[in-house]
Design an enzyme around this catalytic site. Structure first.
Site, PDB file in Angstrom:
ATOM      1  N   ASP A 172       0.849  -1.197   0.000  1.00 18.46           N
ATOM      2  CA  ASP A 172       0.000   0.000   0.000  1.00 18.46           C
ATOM      3  C   ASP A 172       0.885   1.248   0.000  1.00 18.46           C
ATOM      4  O   ASP A 172       1.881   1.323   0.715  1.00 18.46           O
ATOM      5  CB  ASP A 172      -0.911   0.002   1.229  1.00 18.46           C
ATOM      6  CG  ASP A 172      -2.066   0.968   1.081  1.00 18.46           C
ATOM      7  OD1 ASP A 172      -3.213   0.515   0.977  1.00 18.46           O
ATOM      8  OD2 ASP A 172      -1.819   2.201   1.048  1.00 18.46           O
ATOM      9  N   ILE A 173       0.512   2.226  -0.798  1.00 17.89           N
ATOM     10  CA  ILE A 173       1.339   3.428  -0.943  1.00 17.89           C
ATOM     11  C   ILE A 173       1.311   4.290   0.321  1.00 17.89           C
ATOM     12  O   ILE A 173       2.246   5.056   0.567  1.00 17.89           O
ATOM     13  CB  ILE A 173       0.890   4.216  -2.209  1.00 17.89           C
ATOM     14  CG1 ILE A 173       2.016   5.076  -2.749  1.00 17.89           C
ATOM     15  CG2 ILE A 173      -0.365   5.020  -1.952  1.00 17.89           C
ATOM     16  CD1 ILE A 173       1.779   5.573  -4.170  1.00 17.89           C
ATOM     17  N   ASN A 201     -12.654  -3.224   2.737  1.00 16.48           N
ATOM     18  CA  ASN A 201     -13.600  -2.110   2.732  1.00 16.48           C
ATOM     19  C   ASN A 201     -14.522  -2.254   1.527  1.00 16.48           C
ATOM     20  O   ASN A 201     -14.057  -2.565   0.425  1.00 16.48           O
ATOM     21  CB  ASN A 201     -12.838  -0.786   2.653  1.00 16.48           C
ATOM     22  CG  ASN A 201     -11.939  -0.560   3.861  1.00 16.48           C
ATOM     23  OD1 ASN A 201     -12.302  -0.922   4.979  1.00 16.48           O
ATOM     24  ND2 ASN A 201     -10.773   0.010   3.638  1.00 16.48           N
ATOM     25  N   HIS A 252     -10.211  -5.549  -3.242  1.00 12.31           N
ATOM     26  CA  HIS A 252      -8.875  -5.734  -2.679  1.00 12.31           C
ATOM     27  C   HIS A 252      -8.955  -6.061  -1.202  1.00 12.31           C
ATOM     28  O   HIS A 252      -9.841  -5.598  -0.495  1.00 12.31           O
ATOM     29  CB  HIS A 252      -7.993  -4.498  -2.905  1.00 12.31           C
ATOM     30  CG  HIS A 252      -8.585  -3.216  -2.417  1.00 12.31           C
ATOM     31  ND1 HIS A 252      -9.545  -2.521  -3.118  1.00 12.31           N
ATOM     32  CD2 HIS A 252      -8.368  -2.505  -1.288  1.00 12.31           C
ATOM     33  CE1 HIS A 252      -9.876  -1.444  -2.447  1.00 12.31           C
ATOM     34  NE2 HIS A 252      -9.189  -1.414  -1.319  1.00 12.31           N
ATOM     35  N   MET A 253      -8.001  -6.840  -0.774  1.00 11.76           N
ATOM     36  CA  MET A 253      -7.897  -7.256   0.616  1.00 11.76           C
ATOM     37  C   MET A 253      -6.662  -6.571   1.209  1.00 11.76           C
ATOM     38  O   MET A 253      -5.558  -6.723   0.692  1.00 11.76           O
ATOM     39  CB  MET A 253      -7.731  -8.783   0.622  1.00 11.76           C
ATOM     40  CG  MET A 253      -7.566  -9.417   1.947  1.00 11.76           C
ATOM     41  SD  MET A 253      -7.332 -11.224   1.707  1.00 11.76           S
ATOM     42  CE  MET A 253      -8.983 -11.688   1.263  1.00 11.76           C
ATOM     43  N   HIS A 254      -6.862  -5.780   2.270  1.00 14.14           N
ATOM     44  CA  HIS A 254      -5.730  -5.212   3.007  1.00 14.14           C
ATOM     45  C   HIS A 254      -5.187  -6.271   3.954  1.00 14.14           C
ATOM     46  O   HIS A 254      -5.965  -6.914   4.676  1.00 14.14           O
ATOM     47  CB  HIS A 254      -6.172  -4.028   3.877  1.00 14.14           C
ATOM     48  CG  HIS A 254      -6.655  -2.833   3.123  1.00 14.14           C
ATOM     49  ND1 HIS A 254      -5.899  -1.711   2.936  1.00 14.14           N
ATOM     50  CD2 HIS A 254      -7.841  -2.584   2.515  1.00 14.14           C
ATOM     51  CE1 HIS A 254      -6.586  -0.808   2.258  1.00 14.14           C
ATOM     52  NE2 HIS A 254      -7.772  -1.319   1.987  1.00 14.14           N
ATOM     53  N   GLU A 281     -12.182   3.225  -1.264  1.00 14.43           N
ATOM     54  CA  GLU A 281     -11.816   4.348  -2.130  1.00 14.43           C
ATOM     55  C   GLU A 281     -11.492   3.915  -3.551  1.00 14.43           C
ATOM     56  O   GLU A 281     -11.670   4.693  -4.487  1.00 14.43           O
ATOM     57  CB  GLU A 281     -10.617   5.101  -1.532  1.00 14.43           C
ATOM     58  CG  GLU A 281     -10.977   5.794  -0.223  1.00 14.43           C
ATOM     59  CD  GLU A 281      -9.806   6.514   0.419  1.00 14.43           C
ATOM     60  OE1 GLU A 281      -8.684   6.434  -0.094  1.00 14.43           O
ATOM     61  OE2 GLU A 281     -10.048   7.147   1.466  1.00 14.43           O
ATOM     62  N   VAL A 282     -10.972   2.700  -3.711  1.00 13.38           N
ATOM     63  CA  VAL A 282     -10.633   2.193  -5.045  1.00 13.38           C
ATOM     64  C   VAL A 282     -11.603   1.063  -5.386  1.00 13.38           C
ATOM     65  O   VAL A 282     -11.684   0.061  -4.668  1.00 13.38           O
ATOM     66  CB  VAL A 282      -9.173   1.691  -5.098  1.00 13.38           C
ATOM     67  CG1 VAL A 282      -8.851   1.126  -6.477  1.00 13.38           C
ATOM     68  CG2 VAL A 282      -8.197   2.815  -4.744  1.00 13.38           C
TER      69      VAL A 282
HETATM   70  P1  5GP Z   1      -9.611   1.322   0.149  1.00 11.75           P
HETATM   71  O1  5GP Z   1      -9.815   2.563   0.950  1.00 11.75           O
HETATM   72  O2  5GP Z   1     -10.268   1.404  -1.206  1.00 11.75           O
HETATM   73  O3  5GP Z   1      -9.980   0.066   0.899  1.00 11.75           O
HETATM   74  O4  5GP Z   1      -8.058   1.177  -0.036  1.00 11.75           O
HETATM   75  C1  5GP Z   1      -7.364   1.654  -1.139  1.00 11.75           C
HETATM   76  C2  5GP Z   1      -5.908   1.639  -0.762  1.00 11.75           C
HETATM   77  O5  5GP Z   1      -5.145   1.794  -1.933  1.00 11.75           O
HETATM   78  C3  5GP Z   1      -5.501   2.770   0.190  1.00 11.75           C
HETATM   79  O6  5GP Z   1      -4.986   2.214   1.397  1.00 11.75           O
HETATM   80  C4  5GP Z   1      -4.446   3.545  -0.593  1.00 11.75           C
HETATM   81  O7  5GP Z   1      -3.364   3.975   0.210  1.00 11.75           O
HETATM   82  C5  5GP Z   1      -4.001   2.552  -1.639  1.00 11.75           C
HETATM   83  N1  5GP Z   1      -3.601   3.169  -2.891  1.00 11.75           N
HETATM   84  C6  5GP Z   1      -4.252   4.143  -3.569  1.00 11.75           C
HETATM   85  N2  5GP Z   1      -3.594   4.462  -4.698  1.00 11.75           N
HETATM   86  C7  5GP Z   1      -2.492   3.664  -4.736  1.00 11.75           C
HETATM   87  C8  5GP Z   1      -1.418   3.528  -5.679  1.00 11.75           C
HETATM   88  O8  5GP Z   1      -1.349   4.212  -6.705  1.00 11.75           O
HETATM   89  N3  5GP Z   1      -0.470   2.622  -5.386  1.00 11.75           N
HETATM   90  C9  5GP Z   1      -0.520   1.846  -4.248  1.00 11.75           C
HETATM   91  N4  5GP Z   1       0.475   0.975  -4.055  1.00 11.75           N
HETATM   92  N5  5GP Z   1      -1.521   1.946  -3.347  1.00 11.75           N
HETATM   93  C10 5GP Z   1      -2.490   2.848  -3.587  1.00 11.75           C
END
Ligand code: 5GP
Ligand code: ZN
Length: 118
Positions: A32-33, A92, A105-107, A100-101
């Site tokens: 994660d970035i 999420n 995806h699984m964190h 957000e994306v």
């Molecule tokens: P969400 O909130 O959708 O569950 O998590 C999306 C995750 O993707 C966030 O933790 C965010 O930091 C990560 N993320 C967003 N854009 C990028 C990217 O361009 N590269 C990487 N490696 N992670 C990203």
């Protein structure tokens, strides 16, 4: 199957760079970035599914393989073994779920505490 405008489709295809943790025919994992924990990576299917809300019975095998991959990668990335160590899995889903994306995806988060968002 792939969405040309999807960030995680592009990352899984290598079109946008990431710090890769794992890849196989079906799954891609990368750091994660903006990590919330010392270890924080994401496991995504190459298949574009927007979220858990779209999951059907036909995806049970795919989800099972995502879950089964997590413990091995967590150890490889530095999480200590269960029970002293361990990791957290978060998926999420939707805006009120904190997503957000819009690519499933699984964190996977772990490592010594405190974490940035515990
Ligand atoms: P969400 O909130 O959708 O569950 O998590 C999306 C995750 O993707 C966030 O933790 C965010 O930091 C990560 N993320 C967003 N854009 C990028 C990217 O361009 N590269 C990487 N490696 N992670 C990203
Ligand atoms: Zn996608």
């Amino acid at each position: 199957m792939h969405d040309a405008n999807c960030l995680f489709c592009k990352i899984a295809a290598g079109a946008i760079p990431s710090r890769k943790v794992h890849e196989d025919e079906e799954l891609f994992a990368f750091h994660d970035i903006h990590p919330h924990a010392p270890v924080h990576f994401l496991i995504v299917p190459r298949l574009h599914l927007p979220s858990m809300a779209q999951v059907q019975a036909e995806h049970a095998g795919l989800l099972g393989r995502m879950m089964a991959l997590a413990p091995r990668l967590a150890l490889e990335q530095g999480c200590r073994p269960y029970p002293e160590g361990g990791f957290r899995i978060v998926v999420n889903t939707g805006r009120e779920g904190g997503q957000e994306v819009d690519h499933l995806h699984m964190h996977v988060m772990g490592g010594p505490r405190p974490w940035a968002r515990g």
